[in-house]
Scaffold this motif. Structure first.
Motif, PDB file in Angstrom:
ATOM      1  N   SER A  36       0.849  -1.186   0.000  1.00 28.13           N
ATOM      2  CA  SER A  36       0.000   0.000   0.000  1.00 28.13           C
ATOM      3  C   SER A  36       0.885   1.238   0.000  1.00 28.13           C
ATOM      4  O   SER A  36       2.072   1.182   0.383  1.00 28.13           O
ATOM      5  N   ARG A  38       0.516   3.713   1.941  1.00 26.63           N
ATOM      6  CA  ARG A  38       0.777   4.053   3.344  1.00 26.63           C
ATOM      7  C   ARG A  38       2.011   3.310   3.851  1.00 26.63           C
ATOM      8  O   ARG A  38       2.888   3.896   4.507  1.00 26.63           O
ATOM      9  N   LYS A  39       2.100   2.024   3.537  1.00 25.74           N
ATOM     10  CA  LYS A  39       3.259   1.242   3.970  1.00 25.74           C
ATOM     11  C   LYS A  39       4.529   1.703   3.268  1.00 25.74           C
ATOM     12  O   LYS A  39       5.613   1.705   3.858  1.00 25.74           O
ATOM     13  N   ALA A  41       5.147   4.771   2.276  1.00 29.26           N
ATOM     14  CA  ALA A  41       5.551   6.022   2.919  1.00 29.26           C
ATOM     15  C   ALA A  41       6.276   5.749   4.233  1.00 29.26           C
ATOM     16  O   ALA A  41       7.294   6.382   4.542  1.00 29.26           O
ATOM     17  N   ALA A  42       5.759   4.770   4.985  1.00 28.97           N
ATOM     18  CA  ALA A  42       6.418   4.409   6.238  1.00 28.97           C
ATOM     19  C   ALA A  42       7.810   3.833   5.973  1.00 28.97           C
ATOM     20  O   ALA A  42       8.767   4.127   6.702  1.00 28.97           O
ATOM     21  N   GLU A  47       5.854  11.357   5.021  1.00 31.98           N
ATOM     22  CA  GLU A  47       4.410  11.414   5.193  1.00 31.98           C
ATOM     23  C   GLU A  47       3.720  10.941   3.917  1.00 31.98           C
ATOM     24  O   GLU A  47       4.247  11.099   2.815  1.00 31.98           O
ATOM     25  N   ASN A  48       2.543  10.383   4.080  1.00 33.49           N
ATOM     26  CA  ASN A  48       1.821   9.800   2.947  1.00 33.49           C
ATOM     27  C   ASN A  48       1.701  10.766   1.776  1.00 33.49           C
ATOM     28  O   ASN A  48       1.921  10.405   0.620  1.00 33.49           O
ATOM     29  N   LYS A  58      -1.884   4.670  -6.640  1.00 33.42           N
ATOM     30  CA  LYS A  58      -1.275   3.340  -6.521  1.00 33.42           C
ATOM     31  C   LYS A  58      -1.157   2.651  -7.874  1.00 33.42           C
ATOM     32  O   LYS A  58      -0.134   2.002  -8.163  1.00 33.42           O
TER      33      LYS A  58
END
Length: 254
Positions: A36, A38-39, A41-42, A47-48, A58
């Motif tokens: 994802s 989000r993952k 970005a982590a 930050e997303n 995506k």
């Protein structure tokens, strides 16, 4: 409305290429289903919203992953002229098709979790067009019409995509590479009571990807040779001695 990131990604020197490279690494490690933005970005410690400065969504990112993996494939030279550096030739059209297919399969095996994106996402990227051009170049000496060349291209592509998707575990198949599971599958197949299924059950229950890739590719080459009226060279030695194109297959061990 335009979505703007925080600028943190730019301060870190983040680029589209680095974002896609990180996505390749993640998908290779974890698989596409768990991926994802989000993952990602982590993983990049941003930050997303910073990702949207480099990829709009995506789907675009996954397209980028497929393009990068395809661009990394080092397809062999496909013309019949000697290599200007080594002086060696590139073999016959049959040799060149084999080398082309081997390069594609080797790339898939290097990225077993990410490569299905190459096989399943429609693309008109420069890398995709280059791959198509290199495939067509293997058969130019056969003198086929442009229309028939495209038919051959699509038949070859269907074989490559279908075989690799099955080998990577993304397509329906009954066989297994686990010896402990073979007999269970044989029993399940023969329990149907169908004589034909019972006869092929020992072979249907097991998978040997090297043998099957070799057999399918040689069948394709032999068929094209027969259709165009040129000799089939018999192909290279089989990966396993008990299997041969058009020959007998040894009885499976009990």
């Amino acid at each position: 409305m335009t979505v703007r990131g925080t600028g943190r990604g730019r301060r870190l020197g983040l680029t589209r290429e680095k974002v896609i490279a990180a996505a390749v690494t993640m998908i290779d490690r974890d698989g596409p289903d768990s991926f994802s933005l989000r993952k990602l970005a982590a993983e990049l410690d941003i930050e997303n919203m910073s990702l949207y400065s480099h990829v709009p969504n995506k789907d675009a990112l996954l397209d980028g992953v497929a393009e990068v993996l395809l661009a990394r494939i080092e397809f062999p030279r496909t013309d019949s002229d000697p290599d200007p550096d080594t002086g060696s030739d590139n073999g016959t059209w049959q040799d060149r098709i084999r080398a082309h297919a081997a390069a594609f399969r080797a790339a898939a095996k290097r990225h077993p979790k990410a490569f299905p994106l190459v096989l399943t996402r429609p693309t008109q990227s420069p890398a995709a067009l280059e791959a198509i051009g290199s495939t067509l170049a293997t058969i130019t000496e056969l003198g086929l019409s442009p229309e028939e060349m495209v038919h051959v291209l699509r038949s070859y592509t269907a074989f490559i995509v279908g075989t690799l998707m099955r080998e990577l575990g993304y397509a329906l198949h009954l066989g297994t590479t686990d010896p402990d599971e073979v007999q269970q599958r044989v029993d399940a197949i023969t329990s149907t009571g169908a004589p034909l299924l019972a006869a092929v059950a020992p072979y249907l229950a097991t998978s040997d990807h090297d043998v099957e890739f070799h057999y399918g590719l040689e069948l394709l080459i032999a068929g094209l040779a027969a259709r165009t009226g040129v000799p089939y060279d018999g192909g290279p030695p089989n990966p396993r001695p008990q299997t041969g194109l058009g020959g007998d297959r040894a009885e499976p061990a009990s």
